[in-house]
Scaffold this motif. Structure first.
Motif, PDB file in Angstrom:
ATOM      1  N   ASN A 161     -13.977   3.734   0.414  1.00  0.00           N
ATOM      2  CA  ASN A 161     -13.289   2.739  -0.408  1.00  0.00           C
ATOM      3  C   ASN A 161     -14.264   1.917  -1.246  1.00  0.00           C
ATOM      4  OD1 ASN A 161     -10.783   3.512   0.424  1.00  0.00           O
ATOM      5  ND2 ASN A 161     -10.374   1.695   1.650  1.00  0.00           N
ATOM      6  N   CYS A 200      -2.896   5.139   3.643  1.00  0.00           N
ATOM      7  CA  CYS A 200      -3.231   4.451   2.396  1.00  0.00           C
ATOM      8  C   CYS A 200      -4.098   5.373   1.539  1.00  0.00           C
ATOM      9  CB  CYS A 200      -3.996   3.168   2.687  1.00  0.00           C
ATOM     10  SG  CYS A 200      -3.084   1.999   3.707  1.00  0.00           S
ATOM     11  N   ASN A 201      -3.943   5.252   0.235  1.00  0.00           N
ATOM     12  CA  ASN A 201      -4.803   6.036  -0.652  1.00  0.00           C
ATOM     13  C   ASN A 201      -6.241   5.509  -0.595  1.00  0.00           C
ATOM     14  OD1 ASN A 201      -3.710   3.691  -2.121  1.00  0.00           O
ATOM     15  ND2 ASN A 201      -5.029   4.431  -3.765  1.00  0.00           N
ATOM     16  N   CYS A 236      -6.493  10.142   1.443  1.00  0.00           N
ATOM     17  CA  CYS A 236      -5.896   9.018   2.152  1.00  0.00           C
ATOM     18  C   CYS A 236      -6.729   8.652   3.370  1.00  0.00           C
ATOM     19  CB  CYS A 236      -4.466   9.361   2.576  1.00  0.00           C
ATOM     20  SG  CYS A 236      -4.333  10.773   3.692  1.00  0.00           S
ATOM     21  N   LYS A 247      -9.399   3.983  -2.055  1.00  0.00           N
ATOM     22  CA  LYS A 247      -9.531   3.018  -3.149  1.00  0.00           C
ATOM     23  C   LYS A 247     -10.681   3.437  -4.040  1.00  0.00           C
ATOM     24  CE  LYS A 247      -6.321   0.700  -1.065  1.00  0.00           C
ATOM     25  NZ  LYS A 247      -5.225   1.578  -0.722  1.00  0.00           N
ATOM     26  N   TYR A 274      -2.508   2.251   8.749  1.00  0.00           N
ATOM     27  CA  TYR A 274      -2.368   3.568   9.378  1.00  0.00           C
ATOM     28  C   TYR A 274      -3.604   3.886  10.224  1.00  0.00           C
ATOM     29  CZ  TYR A 274       1.561   4.053   6.241  1.00  0.00           C
ATOM     30  OH  TYR A 274       2.753   3.849   5.585  1.00  0.00           O
ATOM     31  N   LEU A 297       2.108   4.963   0.512  1.00  0.00           N
ATOM     32  CA  LEU A 297       1.862   6.051   1.441  1.00  0.00           C
ATOM     33  C   LEU A 297       1.415   7.270   0.653  1.00  0.00           C
ATOM     34  CD1 LEU A 297       2.000   6.998   4.379  1.00  0.00           C
ATOM     35  CD2 LEU A 297       4.352   7.717   3.926  1.00  0.00           C
ATOM     36  N   THR A 298       0.250   7.806   1.015  1.00  0.00           N
ATOM     37  CA  THR A 298      -0.340   8.951   0.330  1.00  0.00           C
ATOM     38  C   THR A 298      -0.593  10.051   1.348  1.00  0.00           C
ATOM     39  OG1 THR A 298      -1.424   7.489  -1.262  1.00  0.00           O
ATOM     40  CG2 THR A 298      -2.320   9.707  -1.057  1.00  0.00           C
ATOM     41  N   MET A 346       0.842  -1.174   0.000  1.00  0.00           N
ATOM     42  CA  MET A 346       0.000   0.000   0.000  1.00  0.00           C
ATOM     43  C   MET A 346       0.886   1.236   0.000  1.00  0.00           C
ATOM     44  SD  MET A 346      -3.005  -1.035   2.630  1.00  0.00           S
ATOM     45  CE  MET A 346      -3.738  -2.635   2.481  1.00  0.00           C
ATOM     46  N   CYS A 362      -6.807  -0.347   6.463  1.00  0.00           N
ATOM     47  CA  CYS A 362      -5.570   0.423   6.346  1.00  0.00           C
ATOM     48  C   CYS A 362      -4.745   0.327   7.630  1.00  0.00           C
ATOM     49  CB  CYS A 362      -5.906   1.884   6.052  1.00  0.00           C
ATOM     50  SG  CYS A 362      -4.486   3.000   6.128  1.00  0.00           S
TER      51      CYS A 362
END
Length: 184
Positions: A79, A179-180, A121, A182, A51, A3-4, A1, A49
Motif C-alpha cells: 500500500n 480491500c483493493n 486485494c 492502494k 478483511y 470489496l475487490t 472500502m 484492511c
C-alpha cells in the motif's frame, strides 16, 4: 472500502523474485531466503484492511501448523504509505509484533512486487510448490467479516495438504476478496 477480488492468474506461473525491506529486522529479505523447501505461501496484506484484520489469527495459525512441514510463509504490504501512513514500515513493524506474525513482513514501497504477482486485494494469497510454480491462488476460506461462516483456513489448508501429499492442485479455487491495494 470497495470489496475487490484477487486475480486468478494461471496455475504454473513462476514465482517472481524480490528483495524487499523486512520491517521487523530492518534489513532486506529475498525470495530465496523466505521460500520453503516444500513450498511457499506469499500473502499480500496490510495493517488497516478489515478483511486482513479478520483473518490475521488464522493466517498465524496456518503458518504455525505448516512451517514445521517445510512450507515458507511471507507477508508483503504494497500500500501507498504516503496516502495510508498506517501501512508504512514503522506501523508495520508494530503491527507485526502486536499480531505475533511468525513470518517476515515485507514492505513493497515501489509496488513492483505486487504488480509482478498481479496482486489486487488484501488479503491476496498465493501458494508456490518447491519448483516455485503457482499451485494455488485464492481465498483462505469462505469466511468474511460479519458473516456466519467460521474462520477456519479450510481452502488454504486443503491446498497445502494436497501440495505436501504430492497430488495435483485443487481443481476448484475461489478468489480471495478484500480491500483493493492502494496504488500510487
Amino acid at each position: 472500502m470497495a470489496l475487490t477480488s484477487s486475480n486468478m492468474i494461471a496455475l504454473g506461473t513462476p514465482a517472481p523474485s524480490f528483495s524487499l525491506l523486512d520491517v521487523v529486522s530492518g534489513g532486506a529479505k529475498t525470495d530465496v531466503e523466505v521460500f520453503g523447501e516444500q513450498g511457499t505461501v506469499v500473502m499480500f496484506i496490510c495493517n488497516h484492511c478489515p478483511y486482513v484484520l479478520y483473518v490475521n489469527p488464522e493466517l498465524c495459525r496456518v503458518a504455525h501448523d505448516y512451517q514445521k512441514q517445510g512450507i515458507g510463509f511471507v507477508a508483503i504490504s504494497a500500500n501507498d504509505a504516503e496516502q495510508y501512513p498506517q501501512d508504512g514500515p514503522v506501523a508495520m513493524k508494530a503491527h507485526a509484533a502486536e499480531q505475533g506474525y511468525p513470518f517476515p513482513y515485507l514492505y513493497d514501497e515501489q509496488q513492483d512486487v505486487a504488480r509482478a504477482y498481479q496482486a489486487a486485494c488484501t488479503p491476496d494469497i498465493y501458494v508456490f510448490d518447491s519448483d516455485r510454480a503457482l499451485y494455488y491462488r485464492g481465498q483462505l476460506d469462505a469466511s468474511r467479516p460479519g458473516q456466519s461462516e467460521p474462520l477456519s483456513g479450510k481452502d488454504l489448508r486443503s491446498a497445502l495438504d494436497a501440495l505436501l501429499a504430492g497430488i495435483p492442485p485443487p481443481e476448484r479455487q475461489y478468489p480471495s476478496a478484500g480491500c483493493n491495494i492502494k496504488w500510487k
